[in-house]
Motif scaffolding. Structure first.
Motif, PDB file in Angstrom:
ATOM      1  N   SER A   1       1.105  -1.136   0.080  1.00 14.74           N
ATOM      2  CA  SER A   1      -0.485   0.130  -0.046  1.00 14.74           C
ATOM      3  C   SER A   1       0.542   1.399  -0.246  1.00 14.74           C
ATOM      4  O   SER A   1       0.922   2.511  -0.931  1.00 14.74           O
ATOM      5  CB  SER A   1      -1.099  -0.046   1.286  1.00 14.74           C
TER       6      SER A   1
ATOM      7  N   ASN B   1      -5.825   4.541   2.540  1.00 20.43           N
ATOM      8  CA  ASN B   1      -5.603   3.474   1.282  1.00 20.43           C
ATOM      9  C   ASN B   1      -6.561   4.341   0.824  1.00 20.43           C
ATOM     10  O   ASN B   1      -7.238   5.011  -0.185  1.00 20.43           O
ATOM     11  CB  ASN B   1      -5.592   2.682   1.303  1.00 20.43           C
TER      12      ASN B   1
ATOM     13  N   LEU C   1      -5.630   0.453  -4.701  1.00 20.35           N
ATOM     14  CA  LEU C   1      -5.761   0.917  -3.462  1.00 20.35           C
ATOM     15  C   LEU C   1      -7.389  -0.284  -3.376  1.00 20.35           C
ATOM     16  O   LEU C   1      -7.018  -0.560  -1.532  1.00 20.35           O
ATOM     17  CB  LEU C   1      -6.308   2.926  -3.315  1.00 20.35           C
TER      18      LEU C   1
ATOM     19  N   LEU D   1      -6.159  -3.522  -2.596  1.00 20.59           N
ATOM     20  CA  LEU D   1      -5.731  -3.708  -1.524  1.00 20.59           C
ATOM     21  C   LEU D   1      -5.749  -4.026  -0.257  1.00 20.59           C
ATOM     22  O   LEU D   1      -6.338  -4.510   0.394  1.00 20.59           O
ATOM     23  CB  LEU D   1      -4.171  -2.949  -1.663  1.00 20.59           C
ATOM     24  N   ASN D   2      -7.262  -2.619   0.024  1.00 16.25           N
ATOM     25  CA  ASN D   2      -8.128  -3.325   0.797  1.00 16.25           C
ATOM     26  C   ASN D   2      -9.141  -4.238   0.432  1.00 16.25           C
ATOM     27  O   ASN D   2      -9.585  -4.934   1.671  1.00 16.25           O
ATOM     28  CB  ASN D   2      -9.026  -1.694   0.633  1.00 16.25           C
TER      29      ASN D   2
END
Length: 263
Positions: free
Chosen positions: A9, A72, A121, A124-125
């Protein structure tokens, strides 16, 4: 896994926030003097992404994953905002409501990068840390197209009297257009194309071309900084496109590692 989420991140935000800030600067330099509102908005994005870069110093590899997920989300909103701004400017340009030195393809190109940043982002979350074969192909389509665009921009911003360099830029543009089509073909053949040998060959071919373009950009950057070639290319823009080629090579490396770990 939590540590990987944090480091990935922070890496994405560190790289792409700088890119977004520079996009805002380049667009502001391309506007006409009377496009004051658009220039002012661009400056606001420069300030926004500078603030994000400063916030990065509050985090490290051992930071709390929940704090990183919140960061993020915050940066995702900034990426979406600059994407919307770039699409607005593209619309104004295509409708001839403004005249500037920002090519429509440049505006589209920079908005694709903002969309990519926001999407990374989000993924990734959502915990999507390992790329699937389909993701590897799609991401290569995205980056190959960026490299093709860069070659076209370089060719157009060089002085026409720099014939040899203009020809080289055109050759790179042609090569990367072919690689884009090849990647699109592979993408439409999924899932049958998602085999290890095909993906290995695909990444190897892309790497060879990206290394050649990266080296060309590096030389061009050095010549521009030393005022040894005639062009309208800002030295920061020369460095900007060089860094994006380096980023693509870094991503190819990551993909090859992930493919290797599957076997």
């Amino acid at each position: 896994m939590a540590n990987q989420f944090v480091t990935r991140s922070l890496d994405e935000i560190r790289f792409w926030s700088r890119i977004m800030k520079e996009h805002a600067l380049f667009l502001s330099l391309g506007f006409n003097f009377d496009d004051k509102k658009l220039i002012q908005e661009a400056q606001q994005f420069i300030d926004l992404f500078e603030k994000i870069e400063q916030q990065l110093s509050n985090f490290n590899a051992n930071s709390d994953p929940q704090q990183i997920a919140a960061f993020n989300n915050q940066v995702h909103q900034a990426a979406h905002a600059i994407w919307a701004y770039k699409r607005k400017v593209l619309g104004l340009t295509l409708r001839c409501e403004i005249r500037s030195n920002n090519y429509p393809l440049l505006l589209d190109h920079t908005s694709r990068e903002a969309a990519y940043f926001g999407e990374r982002l989000k993924e990734l979350n959502e915990g999507k840390l390992q790329p699937t074969p389909a993701k590897i192909i799609k991401e290569n389509v995205f980056f190959l197209r960026l490299m093709a665009d860069h070659s076209k921009f370089i060719g157009h911003l060089l002085d026409p009297s720099e014939r040899k360099l203009v020809d080289q830029a055109r050759e790179f543009s042609h090569d990367f257009d072919q690689l884009v089509f090849q990647a699109v073909d592979l993408d439409s053949m999924r899932p049958q194309s998602e085999t290890q040998p095909l993906l290995d060959k695909f990444l190897d071919e892309n790497r060879v071309s990206v290394v050649a373009l990266r080296d060309f950009k590096k030389t061009a950057r050095e010549l521009i900084e030393a005022c040894r070639i005639k062009s309208n290319i800002h030295p920061l823009l020369a460095d900007h496109v060089f860094r994006e080629a380096e980023r693509f090579l870094h991503i190819i490396d990551m993909f090859e590692v992930s493919l290797g770990s599957d076997h």
